[in-house]
Design an enzyme around this catalytic site. Structure first.
Site, mmCIF file in Angstrom:
data_model
loop_
_atom_site.group_PDB
_atom_site.id
_atom_site.type_symbol
_atom_site.label_atom_id
_atom_site.label_comp_id
_atom_site.label_asym_id
_atom_site.label_seq_id
_atom_site.Cartn_x
_atom_site.Cartn_y
_atom_site.Cartn_z
ATOM 1 N N ASP A 34 45.181 60.367 58.954
ATOM 2 C CA ASP A 34 44.208 59.274 59.086
ATOM 3 C C ASP A 34 43.899 58.607 57.747
ATOM 4 O O ASP A 34 42.905 57.909 57.601
ATOM 5 C CB ASP A 34 42.914 59.772 59.726
ATOM 6 C CG ASP A 34 42.237 60.848 58.893
ATOM 7 O OD1 ASP A 34 42.834 61.274 57.875
ATOM 8 O OD2 ASP A 34 41.112 61.249 59.233
ATOM 9 N N SER A 35 44.760 58.861 56.735
ATOM 10 C CA SER A 35 44.682 58.265 55.391
ATOM 11 C C SER A 35 43.605 58.873 54.501
ATOM 12 O O SER A 35 43.364 58.376 53.400
ATOM 13 C CB SER A 35 44.473 56.746 55.468
ATOM 14 O OG SER A 35 45.584 56.129 56.078
ATOM 15 N N ARG A 93 35.120 42.998 37.371
ATOM 16 C CA ARG A 93 34.720 41.588 37.441
ATOM 17 C C ARG A 93 33.451 41.390 38.261
ATOM 18 O O ARG A 93 32.885 40.295 38.267
ATOM 19 C CB ARG A 93 35.874 40.754 38.017
ATOM 20 C CG ARG A 93 37.016 40.555 37.021
ATOM 21 C CD ARG A 93 38.206 39.870 37.645
ATOM 22 N NE ARG A 93 38.990 40.775 38.462
ATOM 23 C CZ ARG A 93 40.122 40.443 39.073
ATOM 24 N NH1 ARG A 93 40.575 39.206 38.967
ATOM 25 N NH2 ARG A 93 40.778 41.329 39.789
ATOM 26 N N GLN A 94 33.003 42.451 38.931
ATOM 27 C CA GLN A 94 31.726 42.395 39.650
ATOM 28 C C GLN A 94 30.669 43.108 38.800
ATOM 29 O O GLN A 94 30.139 44.146 39.166
ATOM 30 C CB GLN A 94 31.862 43.052 41.026
ATOM 31 C CG GLN A 94 32.889 42.375 41.925
ATOM 32 C CD GLN A 94 32.933 42.996 43.305
ATOM 33 O OE1 GLN A 94 31.919 43.131 43.978
ATOM 34 N NE2 GLN A 94 34.129 43.390 43.734
ATOM 35 N N ASP A 169 38.847 30.831 28.325
ATOM 36 C CA ASP A 169 37.501 30.418 28.727
ATOM 37 C C ASP A 169 36.537 30.732 27.590
ATOM 38 O O ASP A 169 36.879 31.430 26.631
ATOM 39 C CB ASP A 169 37.060 31.094 30.026
ATOM 40 C CG ASP A 169 37.195 32.603 29.980
ATOM 41 O OD1 ASP A 169 36.823 33.201 28.951
ATOM 42 O OD2 ASP A 169 37.675 33.181 30.968
ATOM 43 N N LYS A 193 37.058 25.383 31.325
ATOM 44 C CA LYS A 193 37.415 25.196 32.727
ATOM 45 C C LYS A 193 36.197 25.411 33.605
ATOM 46 O O LYS A 193 35.222 26.041 33.203
ATOM 47 C CB LYS A 193 38.522 26.165 33.150
ATOM 48 C CG LYS A 193 38.098 27.622 33.253
ATOM 49 C CD LYS A 193 39.219 28.472 33.802
ATOM 50 C CE LYS A 193 38.741 29.883 34.105
ATOM 51 N NZ LYS A 193 38.428 30.664 32.935
ATOM 52 N N ASP A 223 45.300 37.549 37.202
ATOM 53 C CA ASP A 223 45.287 37.918 38.608
ATOM 54 C C ASP A 223 46.227 37.009 39.401
ATOM 55 O O ASP A 223 47.404 37.294 39.553
ATOM 56 C CB ASP A 223 43.859 37.851 39.142
ATOM 57 C CG ASP A 223 43.709 38.466 40.530
ATOM 58 O OD1 ASP A 223 44.743 38.698 41.196
ATOM 59 O OD2 ASP A 223 42.574 38.713 40.953
ATOM 60 N N SER A 224 45.735 35.879 39.859
ATOM 61 C CA SER A 224 46.586 34.977 40.644
ATOM 62 C C SER A 224 47.529 34.166 39.778
ATOM 63 O O SER A 224 48.518 33.625 40.267
ATOM 64 C CB SER A 224 45.705 34.027 41.466
ATOM 65 O OG SER A 224 44.994 33.150 40.606
ATOM 66 N N GLY A 226 46.822 31.366 38.389
ATOM 67 C CA GLY A 226 46.485 29.950 38.435
ATOM 68 C C GLY A 226 45.856 29.449 37.152
ATOM 69 O O GLY A 226 46.246 28.410 36.606
#
EC number: 2.7.6.1
Length: 314
Positions: A34-35, A93-94, A169, A193, A223-224, A226
């Site tokens: 069940d992981s 990042r949180q 940034d 930005k 991360d992405s 972008g």
């Protein structure tokens, strides 16, 4: 001293163990049907100084649970000291309330690691320095800057006369300035930005003169991809001759690798091995990986011998 590892980054753990001439201790970290995560330490750790190497990278929740359960198993097996070695600290990042009813998940994760039984934490390039204060146990935050400095000097053969360090940034200026100083007080520039929503960024302006310069974008997380690609395009639009990026943690989610590879403006991305390759970087021509095994290994050795860790950056 004993070294244990979960499943997040076996290659890095093995490299660190070779640096320290200390084999990875036998431990079984597996899943039930069940992981559920199950851990069994298969050798005696009573009275030992144990270092658990585990990045909380994708899948972040699975790897975090592995870390917590390994720490609990070691505490119940009477290890004298347990150090959680987290090359990449997920949830970083949180680090603050972004809205009226949002969590501070980085603090929650810090509490979980402490409650599980860790005596200290060793991590690298936290997204925000204040996260060190989220832990109620000693926490050492290493920096990959010396590793990148060595790579830059080696690949550029110390010819940095026409080089500019760029922060993607405003919040990363301190990080970029640290690299600039190590390379002989190179000029700085900043990408201004505005982010309309998570995962989407729009480059607005370049603060500083980059015309005719080789630019090095320096950050902690990609991360992405972008932001990185947009920043490279903006720098080229302001007259930069070449744009490279040095970033500590290569999360590279979704189509990030494809974005980097197909970018007309970004010539190279250099990341560390704090996050294991899940196969998506295979065949990538623009992405180089430098290892932080020597940096982490030396920090572990110093902690085990009760020596200064901060002197690593002198």
């Amino acid at each position: 001293m004993k070294i244990l590892t979960g499943n997040s980054n076996l290659t890095l753990a093995e490299a660190i163990s070779k640096r320290l001439d200390t084999p990875v201790a036998n431990a079984q970290v597996k899943r039930f049907n069940d992981s559920e995560v199950h851990v069994e330490i298969q050798e005696n750790v009573r009275g030992e100084d144990v270092f658990v190497i585990q990045s909380t990278s994708n899948p972040a929740n699975d790897h975090l649970m592995e870390l917590l359960i390994m720490i609990d198993a070691l505490a119940r097996a009477s290890a004298s000291r347990i150090t959680a070695v987290i090359p990449y600290f997920g949830y970083a990042r949180q680090d603050r309330k972004a809205g009226p009813r949002t969590p501070i998940s980085a603090k929650l994760v810090a509490n979980l690691i402490t409650t599980a039984g860790a005596d200290r934490v060793l991590t690298m390039d936290l997204h925000a320095g204040q996260i060190q204060g989220f832990f109620d146990i000693p926490t050492d935050n290493l920096y990959a800057t010396p590793v990148f400095e060595e790579h830059i000097k080696r690949t550029r053969r110390d010819d940095l006369s026409n080089t500019c360090i760029v922060s993607p940034d405003v919040g990363g200026v301190v990080r970029a300035r640290a690299l600039s100083k190590r390379l002989g007080d190179l000029p700085l520039a900043i990408v201004d930005k505005r982010r309309e929503k998570a995962g989407v960024s729009e480059v607005m302006n370049i603060i500083g003169d980059v015309s005719g310069m080789d630019c090095i974008l320096f950050d902690d997380i990609v991360d992405s991809g972008g932001t990185l690609v947009n920043a490279a395009e903006a720098l080229k639009g302001k007259g930069a001759t070449k744009v490279e990026a040095y970033i500590s943690h290569g999360v590279l989610s979704g189509k990030a690798v494809e974005r980097v590879e197909t970018s007309e403006h970004l010539s190279k991305l250099v990341i560390t091995d704090s996050i294991a390759d899940d196969g998506r970087r295979a065949g990538a021509k623009k992405i180089d990986v430098v290892s932080v095994d020597r940096l982490l290994g030396e920090a572990i050795r110093r902690i085990a011998n009760e020596e200064s860790v901060s002197s690593l950056f002198d």
